[in-house]
Structures are given as structure tokens and as C-alpha cells.
Design a protein around this motif. Structure first.
Motif, mmCIF file in Angstrom:
data_model
loop_
_atom_site.group_PDB
_atom_site.id
_atom_site.type_symbol
_atom_site.label_atom_id
_atom_site.label_comp_id
_atom_site.label_asym_id
_atom_site.label_seq_id
_atom_site.Cartn_x
_atom_site.Cartn_y
_atom_site.Cartn_z
ATOM 1 N N MET A 17 -18.132 -60.273 6.203
ATOM 2 C CA MET A 17 -17.193 -61.124 5.484
ATOM 3 C C MET A 17 -17.514 -61.133 3.993
ATOM 4 N N LYS A 18 -18.773 -61.326 3.657
ATOM 5 C CA LYS A 18 -19.157 -61.378 2.237
ATOM 6 C C LYS A 18 -18.918 -60.041 1.545
ATOM 7 N N LEU A 19 -19.147 -58.952 2.251
ATOM 8 C CA LEU A 19 -18.922 -57.630 1.659
ATOM 9 C C LEU A 19 -17.431 -57.390 1.422
ATOM 10 N N PHE A 20 -16.605 -57.695 2.402
ATOM 11 C CA PHE A 20 -15.158 -57.570 2.228
ATOM 12 C C PHE A 20 -14.667 -58.504 1.110
ATOM 13 N N TRP A 21 -15.205 -59.696 1.059
ATOM 14 C CA TRP A 21 -14.840 -60.692 0.050
ATOM 15 C C TRP A 21 -15.163 -60.155 -1.345
ATOM 16 N N GLU A 22 -16.318 -59.553 -1.476
ATOM 17 C CA GLU A 22 -16.769 -59.018 -2.766
ATOM 18 C C GLU A 22 -15.995 -57.772 -3.185
ATOM 19 N N GLN A 23 -15.834 -56.836 -2.252
ATOM 20 C CA GLN A 23 -15.307 -55.515 -2.595
ATOM 21 C C GLN A 23 -13.847 -55.285 -2.210
ATOM 22 N N GLY A 24 -13.346 -56.046 -1.261
ATOM 23 C CA GLY A 24 -12.011 -55.803 -0.751
ATOM 24 C C GLY A 24 -12.063 -54.836 0.425
ATOM 25 N N TYR A 25 -10.947 -54.704 1.104
ATOM 26 C CA TYR A 25 -10.880 -53.866 2.295
ATOM 27 C C TYR A 25 -10.995 -52.385 1.963
ATOM 28 N N GLU A 26 -10.164 -51.926 1.055
ATOM 29 C CA GLU A 26 -10.100 -50.488 0.754
ATOM 30 C C GLU A 26 -11.409 -49.933 0.212
ATOM 31 N N LYS A 27 -12.067 -50.693 -0.643
ATOM 32 C CA LYS A 27 -13.293 -50.191 -1.278
ATOM 33 C C LYS A 27 -14.498 -50.216 -0.325
ATOM 34 N N THR A 28 -14.427 -50.999 0.709
ATOM 35 C CA THR A 28 -15.547 -51.128 1.643
ATOM 36 C C THR A 28 -15.470 -50.031 2.702
ATOM 37 N N SER A 29 -16.459 -49.162 2.686
ATOM 38 C CA SER A 29 -16.488 -48.052 3.655
ATOM 39 C C SER A 29 -17.252 -48.466 4.912
ATOM 40 N N MET A 30 -17.113 -47.668 5.948
ATOM 41 C CA MET A 30 -17.886 -47.915 7.165
ATOM 42 C C MET A 30 -19.383 -47.809 6.874
ATOM 43 N N ASN A 31 -19.772 -46.865 6.022
ATOM 44 C CA ASN A 31 -21.188 -46.751 5.645
ATOM 45 C C ASN A 31 -21.672 -48.020 4.960
ATOM 46 N N GLN A 85 -9.461 -83.425 -6.787
ATOM 47 C CA GLN A 85 -10.503 -82.976 -7.712
ATOM 48 C C GLN A 85 -11.564 -82.173 -6.973
ATOM 49 N N PHE A 86 -11.929 -82.629 -5.778
ATOM 50 C CA PHE A 86 -12.902 -81.883 -4.974
ATOM 51 C C PHE A 86 -12.371 -80.483 -4.658
ATOM 52 N N ILE A 87 -11.125 -80.403 -4.196
ATOM 53 C CA ILE A 87 -10.553 -79.104 -3.829
ATOM 54 C C ILE A 87 -10.507 -78.169 -5.029
ATOM 55 N N PHE A 88 -10.007 -78.653 -6.154
ATOM 56 C CA PHE A 88 -9.937 -77.809 -7.344
ATOM 57 C C PHE A 88 -11.332 -77.371 -7.782
ATOM 58 N N SER A 89 -12.276 -78.291 -7.786
ATOM 59 C CA SER A 89 -13.645 -77.949 -8.181
ATOM 60 C C SER A 89 -14.243 -76.905 -7.254
ATOM 61 N N PHE A 90 -14.024 -77.068 -5.973
ATOM 62 C CA PHE A 90 -14.532 -76.113 -4.990
ATOM 63 C C PHE A 90 -13.935 -74.734 -5.225
ATOM 64 N N MET A 91 -12.634 -74.680 -5.494
ATOM 65 C CA MET A 91 -11.973 -73.389 -5.715
ATOM 66 C C MET A 91 -12.428 -72.734 -7.014
ATOM 67 N N ILE A 92 -12.701 -73.537 -8.021
ATOM 68 C CA ILE A 92 -13.118 -72.990 -9.315
ATOM 69 C C ILE A 92 -14.583 -72.554 -9.282
ATOM 70 N N ASN A 93 -15.430 -73.402 -8.746
ATOM 71 C CA ASN A 93 -16.878 -73.141 -8.790
ATOM 72 C C ASN A 93 -17.383 -72.322 -7.619
ATOM 73 N N GLY A 94 -16.637 -72.308 -6.525
ATOM 74 C CA GLY A 94 -17.058 -71.533 -5.365
ATOM 75 C C GLY A 94 -18.310 -72.088 -4.723
ATOM 76 N N GLU A 95 -18.954 -71.228 -3.975
ATOM 77 C CA GLU A 95 -20.165 -71.596 -3.259
ATOM 78 C C GLU A 95 -21.342 -70.822 -3.835
ATOM 79 N N PRO A 99 -19.387 -64.568 -3.243
ATOM 80 C CA PRO A 99 -18.550 -63.926 -4.254
ATOM 81 C C PRO A 99 -17.564 -64.926 -4.863
ATOM 82 N N PRO A 100 -17.099 -64.676 -6.070
ATOM 83 C CA PRO A 100 -16.120 -65.582 -6.679
ATOM 84 C C PRO A 100 -14.742 -65.413 -6.051
ATOM 85 N N GLY A 101 -13.896 -66.399 -6.274
ATOM 86 C CA GLY A 101 -12.533 -66.323 -5.777
ATOM 87 C C GLY A 101 -12.444 -66.628 -4.299
ATOM 88 N N CYS A 102 -11.379 -66.165 -3.702
ATOM 89 C CA CYS A 102 -11.064 -66.478 -2.308
ATOM 90 C C CYS A 102 -10.745 -65.198 -1.551
#
Length: 192
Positions: A17-31, A85-95, A99-102
């Protein structure tokens, strides 16, 4: 005699999940997946069938994780404004250590137009988010925090649009202060 799994499925799914989140589907290879997940290619296929199925399961995992965090944060809020405010802060600051974003927004932008499974999953997730926002807006309207000039559903759609834009911008080098200003204005626009 069948071999037993030498890994915990949820742990390796989290890594995928974190790898797909960071790189996206197309860029993530099976390797990339095999290396990052720390499992053999055969185990990946035996457990998850193929890359696309693994990706869909990773999307489900992400959505469950975000839904749990948002629901928990909203329940702890004293007011509807605090909940937003919690939702917006969570979306902006992430975990932390994520990886950033959603991942759902990223996947929508990358794949939804040509992948009906991804489109269906993101639309379901967006619908759930909008329903949570409807509940918050209704709460705020009942408490006098938010305007009643518009229906709660309309305002929730408006807020969700702002949240989606912020999740895209969070993947860029835009300053968090700018994102926070946008979030603040979005909430102020709801005032009676």
C-alpha cells in the motif's frame, strides 16, 4: 505437502500500500513489490493473484485506515468546526512515516478514467467521505455553527471538492501555510 506462509499478509499488504501510494500503480513494478514486501514472487502471486488485485486490496486497506482515523478524530471533536478542522489538518499534514497526499485521490487521477475497478472503489470511498461530511455539516447547522442557506449535502460536496484539491496539492512543494489558509477559508465560508 503445502508450504505455510512465511509472512503476515497484513504486514506485506501495508508495505505494498505504501509503495503504491508513493509511486502510483504504473510506476510500481513487480520487482519493486517483491523487494519492498520482502516476499518471493511466487508467494505474491499465490496470495494476491496479480498486481492489479494486490493494488485493489491496497486501496481497500488505505480506505479502511483513513476511515478509521477520520471517524475517530471526528468523534473526539467537541464542535462541528473542530471536526472539520481535524479533517483538513489530517489531509494537509498526513501521517508520520507515510507518503504525502491521498492514495485514493492519486489512484483516481492516475487510473479511474480507464480502470472501472479503481473508479468504482474511489467513488465508493468518496461517497463515504461525503456522507461523513454531511453528518458534520448537519451537526454544525443544528448547533448554529454553519449556514442553513444550503442543504448539508451541497455543502458536503463543496467541502469534499476542497479536500480533494488539498490532497492533490499536498503532493507538491506548495507551502503547508497556503493549504491551511485554503482550509480555513473553506470553513469560514460555512459560517452563518
Amino acid at each position: 505437502m503445502a508450504r505455510s506462509k512465511e509472512f503476515e499478509e497484513n504486514v506485506v499488504l501495508e508495505k505494498a500500500m505504501k509503495l503504491f501510494w508513493e509511486q502510483g500503480y504504473e510506476k510500481t513494478s513487480m520487482n519493486d513489490l517483491v523487494e519492498n514486501m520482502g516476499i518471493h514472487r511466487r508467494s505474491l502471486y499465490d496470495t494476491f493473484t496479480d498486481k492489479h488485485t494486490l493494488f485493489l486490496k491496497a486501496m481497500d486497506r488505505f480506505e479502511e485506515r483513513i476511515t478509521d482515523k477520520l471517524t475517530s478524530g471526528v468523534k473526539q471533536s467537541q464542535t462541528a468546526v473542530q471536526a472539520l478542522q481535524f479533517i483538513f489538518s489530517f489531509m494537509i499534514n498526513g501521517e508520520e512515516d507515510a507518503p504525502p497526499g491521498c492514495m485514493l485521490v492519486n489512484s483516481t487521477v492516475e487510473l479511474a478514467i480507464r480502470d472501472t475497478d479503481v473508479d468504482a472503489k474511489t467513488m465508493e470511498a468518496f461517497t463515504r467521505t461525503e456522507q461523513l461530511l454531511v453528518e458534520i455539516v448537519t451537526w454544525g447547522q443544528e448547533n448554529g455553527e454553519f449556514t442553513k442557506l444550503y442543504e448539508a449535502k451541497e455543502l458536503a460536496e463543496y467541502i469534499h471538492n476542497a479536500l480533494t484539491g488539498l490532497r492533490v496539492m499536498a503532493r507538491t512543494s506548495v507551502a503547508k501555510e497556503k493549504l491551511q489558509r485554503i482550509a480555513g477559508l473553506t470553513i469560514r465560508i460555512l459560517e452563518p
